[in-house]
Design an enzyme around this catalytic site. Sequence first.
Site, PDB file in Angstrom:
ATOM      1  NE  ARG A  82      -2.575   0.789   3.580  1.00 46.98           N
ATOM      2  CZ  ARG A  82      -2.490   1.924   4.275  1.00 46.98           C
ATOM      3  NH1 ARG A  82      -2.972   3.036   3.775  1.00 46.98           N
ATOM      4  NH2 ARG A  82      -1.963   1.938   5.475  1.00 46.98           N
ATOM      5  CE  LYS A  83       6.137   0.296   3.282  1.00 48.66           C
ATOM      6  NZ  LYS A  83       7.511  -0.208   3.555  1.00 48.66           N
TER       7      LYS A  83
END
Length: 312
Positions: A157-158
Amino acid sequence: MSDIPLAAIKAAAEATDLSVGQDLGHLLPPSWTTVVPTWFAEDTPSYDWAGFVVGEDEQEAILWGKSGGVLAGVPFFDEVFKYVGCTVEWLLPEGSVIPSGSKTKVAVVRGKARHLLLGERVGLNMLARCSGIATASRKFRDLARQEGWKGVVAGTRKTTPGFRIVEKYGMMVGGVDPHRHDLSSMVMLKDNHIWATGSITNAVKAVRRVAGFSLLVNVECQSFDEADEAIAAGANIVMLDNLEGNDLHAAAKQLKDKWRGKREFLVETSGGIVEGSLTSRVGPDIDILSTSAVHQGTGYVDFSLKIQPKKK
């Protein structure tokens, strides 16, 4: 809490090996097109001075692939040019590998000259980024498969704020799992959640009361003991974060041996995984390998859009 079917999750990993040309655009939510006006608002906030020069004669422009990589981002590119009244004819299907070392004709874009140039940089920037992520993802997936490992290679999710839908899309075209798309997609309890609640057990039990049976719970762990506590508390996935080498594989095996026949769970390895260290992190007791290296710091695939000279 009911246990998750481990065999079904592993089958889903193999299903990420998508065929070239498979239309992932159908996955996109109806609301996604609202990002396109914001891209144009950023790129052309006032007058289009240079566009005045070329006018509005109907023209054709060739989209050229200038460096090797996996083509990804077709629905977004289409929408960019639809927004300015142009059409796109693709000559290669999404997921195709653009060869390196020569220019490859990828698509033909038709519309008014000024509109072609309005969409040019917006479309190319998106396509270069999305294709770069797909290229890195394909490479990571292929490295894992070459080792004979059948688990899930996943992104993280970065992602870039405001651009996540494109980056996650690129991962899927490249053949890796997009992992959770947002905070609502899966429960992930990390060190801060655990410290704030006092223990792994407290955190898992608290979230189970509100998340119910339909959401998986993934707990970040630093050791066998933490992972063991998480499984006992009801975690579906234990992420052995930053464990490497024998420490990683010994802990994973010990967990599988201890809980075999009692509870199903998945073991995820994460933290600092790059291309050179990927093969050392896969093994018979590892089910998921998650890495931000398929979308952070990746290269771009180089494209250009060239209006064809007028015939005399």
